[in-house]
Design a protein around this motif. Sequence first.
Motif: not given
Length: 329
Positions: A155-157, A322-327
């Motif tokens: 995503t752009s975000m 919805h962006p995924e956050d893998h951190r």
Amino acid sequence: MRSTGVRARQAPRESPVVADRPIESEYRPARPVDIGRAVSAQRHGRNDPTFFATAPLRDGGVVWRASRTPLGVATLALRQSMGGSVRAAAWGPGAEWAIDQLPALCGKLDEADGFDASRHPLVAEWHRRHPDLRIGRTDLVFDALVSAIMEQKVTSMQAFSAWRSVVTWYGERAPGPPPRPLFAPPDIEGWRHVPSWAWHRAGLEPPQSRTIVETARRGPTIVRAASAAVDGEARDRVFISLRGVGIWTSAETRIRAFGDPDAVSVGDYHLAHQVGFALTGHRTDDDGMLELLEPFAGHRQRVIRLIYAGSGLEPRRGPRLHPEDHRDR
């Protein structure tokens, strides 16, 4: 001071930067130009550390832009007068280069020769309403390529957040008196030496970070080859020769660095839908988009810009992706 790209974080934001006397100039376009639209197309999200606008240029605002030029870091400030001329001031070792490049950034080199807007009534109407639309260019190939790689398949975000983090941590604090601290991107070696944990912390996924690091190893060669290429197809061959770089990334780089009026970002999540809706009232796929744009060959990116300028966009009907956050994994 040259960025080494190996420290964990840039100098604190409150650290003062001495503002030397700027180089000043005035650009007077020979024809009406929407300077704000041409320049703001280079912005990477609302909180881009390389870009800040006090207000839209048409409303008397000032646009601040930090960049790493071939001569060093520069901060450029632009203000457009009621008559259309642009007052500019630049600070830093790259100030002279930034001033010389200003007309191209504002769209001076964008020629609409051969563009026939009458091939579609809506395109003709948008062109009538926005005769001052021009496509600007930065002539900073590697920065354009890196930012496009960051935006692949996310995503752009997510992409803007990663750009903001890495440029702030590993870039160089820009000179001059901007209203808020600005940072120029790392140099090619700086991008190459961003550690893996920093990419992860910034939220960029491994395929993109590996592509950036591997591309940086060939960075100077890629920049020379792309700059010497005679047209968009030749530049595509240069960029797509890089592992992890496809036609979408190549097109985005051509648009940002070279102001290519014909580049089309095939494979974009939204673009084909928007073009189809604007020109037919219905969504389409990439093949359908290319068919719709074919009558405007040579100026397909211009038509896309007119669609966005003319608000011929499909209304949103559902939630954002919805962006995924893998951190934390």
